[in-house]
Write an enzyme that holds these catalytic residues in place. Structure first.
Site, PDB file in Angstrom:
ATOM      1  N   ASP A   1       0.834  -1.204   0.000  1.00 26.07           N
ATOM      2  CA  ASP A   1       0.000   0.000   0.000  1.00 26.07           C
ATOM      3  C   ASP A   1       0.870   1.255   0.000  1.00 26.07           C
ATOM      4  O   ASP A   1       0.596   2.213  -0.730  1.00 26.07           O
ATOM      5  CB  ASP A   1      -0.913  -0.031   1.229  1.00 26.07           C
ATOM      6  CG  ASP A   1      -1.820   1.183   1.294  1.00 26.07           C
ATOM      7  OD1 ASP A   1      -2.583   1.409   0.341  1.00 26.07           O
ATOM      8  OD2 ASP A   1      -1.752   1.909   2.306  1.00 26.07           O
TER       9      ASP A   1
ATOM     10  N   GLU B   1      -2.110  -5.493  -3.629  1.00 26.38           N
ATOM     11  CA  GLU B   1      -1.178  -4.691  -2.831  1.00 26.38           C
ATOM     12  C   GLU B   1      -0.052  -5.561  -2.269  1.00 26.38           C
ATOM     13  O   GLU B   1       1.124  -5.139  -2.259  1.00 26.38           O
ATOM     14  CB  GLU B   1      -1.927  -4.011  -1.681  1.00 26.38           C
ATOM     15  CG  GLU B   1      -2.858  -2.892  -2.125  1.00 26.38           C
ATOM     16  CD  GLU B   1      -3.550  -2.221  -0.952  1.00 26.38           C
ATOM     17  OE1 GLU B   1      -4.004  -1.069  -1.120  1.00 26.38           O
ATOM     18  OE2 GLU B   1      -3.622  -2.838   0.128  1.00 26.38           O
TER      19      GLU B   1
END
Length: 372
Positions: free
Chosen positions: A58, A126
């Site tokens: 992320d 992610e």
């Protein structure tokens, strides 16, 4: 790169199609594709899943996409760049990418967690970016996002100028029209698989809008906002109800208050008096008044005060002057009478001339013979 006898040959080939190159350390990518529902633990008893890699990926996504957006839109302000980046890395976009790229087919899970859109694919995307960062470094992540994602799968210009935040759009409309808006939670339950399900409803003034249900608060509020915006566009009677409710509210707020509270203060209403103390206080006041009346009858000074009080009570200035004049005449007459009749005020024996000792003795002898 030849893989004739390599273990996990299919996984290598699948990752090659997804990320564009072969992995160096396949363990990072295996971990990125392992959902927490597997409940696996290592030799030390710690859980083994992709949550930590998801956290790292992320952060890498924000950095790489921010760099690409900054260079792609020169001269644009911070708000535009931030909004564009958030659209590119939001969970819905990553879920669609994971589905189109075939990442969802490689995720290891218990099976029950994939029964609904729980963002499992977006989380794995992610985590995969985090695995690329650990395996190949930051430049490999930048190349993957620029050449593989934003060049082949996403039109960055179309995303940048497309409004997808329906909640923000509805709030902006309500603020411009000064309409009160509220997102009311209707239920918060769990489905058969144990995943949380939220249901929200939009309320404009006191008029109930549309409802939205999803596996997160944001998802349910976004759906409720989207349906409410469509209702506002397609149903004029719904807008009429909203503004009628707004008119009633503003009218009630503008009506004056009938009963205005008093500002008078009663300082002693909270004091509880003892009857004996109150009686003693009245007796003391009466004693003081009696003493004052006695002094008025006895002393000329208090008679003066009485005359002054009588002058104050006179209705006109002329009456006051008469009272003062009468008082002055009375005092003058009394003073003259006192000078004539009283021997105590005879000052003839007082002389300003300095006397000798012989004069004083002679005066004393003369006064002594005179008294005989």
């Amino acid at each position: 790169m030849k893989l004739p006898f390599r273990k996990d040959k299919e996984l290598y080939l699948s990752l090659r199609q997804i990320i564009g190159f072969y992995p160096h350390d396949i363990s990072y990518y295996k971990l990125a594709l392992m959902h927490k529902s597997m409940y696996k633990r290592n030799a030390k008893g710690k859980p083994v899943n992709n949550e930590r890699l998801e956290f790292l990926g992320d952060a890498i996504l924000d950095a790489t996409v921010g760099d690409i957006v900054y260079r792609h839109f020169p001269g644009k302000r911070e708000g535009f760049l931030t909004n564009t980046r958030s659209k590119l890395v939001q969970r819905d976009t990553l879920n669609r990418l994971a589905q189109e790229m075939g990442i969802n087919q490689l995720i290891l899970s218990s099976g029950r967690s994939s029964s609904h859109n729980s963002y499992m694919g977006g989380n794995a995307f992610e985590a995969l970016v985090g695995a690329i960062y650990l395996d190949r470094g930051y430049d490999a992540c930048m190349e993957f996002m620029r050449n593989r994602i934003l060049a082949q799968m996403i039109n960055i210009d179309k995303v940048a100028y497309k409004e997808v935040n329906f909640k923000s759009k509805l709030i902006e409309w309500s603020q411009k029209n000064r309409v009160r808006i509220d997102f009311r939670v209707l239920s918060q339950e769990k489905d058969k698989t144990g995943s949380p399900v939220f249901k929200y409803q939009v309320v404009l003034e006191s008029v109930e809008g549309c409802c939205g249900q999803g596996y997160s608060k944001k998802e349910s509020q976004q759906l409720a906002s989207k349906l409410t915006l469509e209702k506002l566009r397609k149903e004029p009677q719904f807008i009429d109800q909203v503004f009628a409710a707004k008119t009633d509210r503003t009218k009630m707020e503008e009506e004056p208050v009938e009963n205005v509270p008093s500002t008078e203060q009663t300082a002693d209403d909270f004091i509880i008096l003892n009857p004996e103390v109150e009686a003693n206080a009245e007796a003391a006041v009466e004693a003081l008044n009696r003493g004052k009346r006695k002094r008025e009858r006895r002393s000329p000074m208090y008679r003066k005060d009485s005359v002054d009080a009588a002058g104050d009570k006179a209705e006109t200035d002329e009456e006051k002057s008469k009272v003062v004049e009468a008082k002055s005449q009375e005092d003058g007459a009394a003073a003259g009478k006192l000078d004539l009749e009283s021997k105590e005020f005879d000052l003839s024996h007082i002389s300003a001339r300095e006397q000798s000792r012989e004069d004083i003795i002679a005066a004393a002898e003369a006064a002594a013979f005179a008294e005989e």
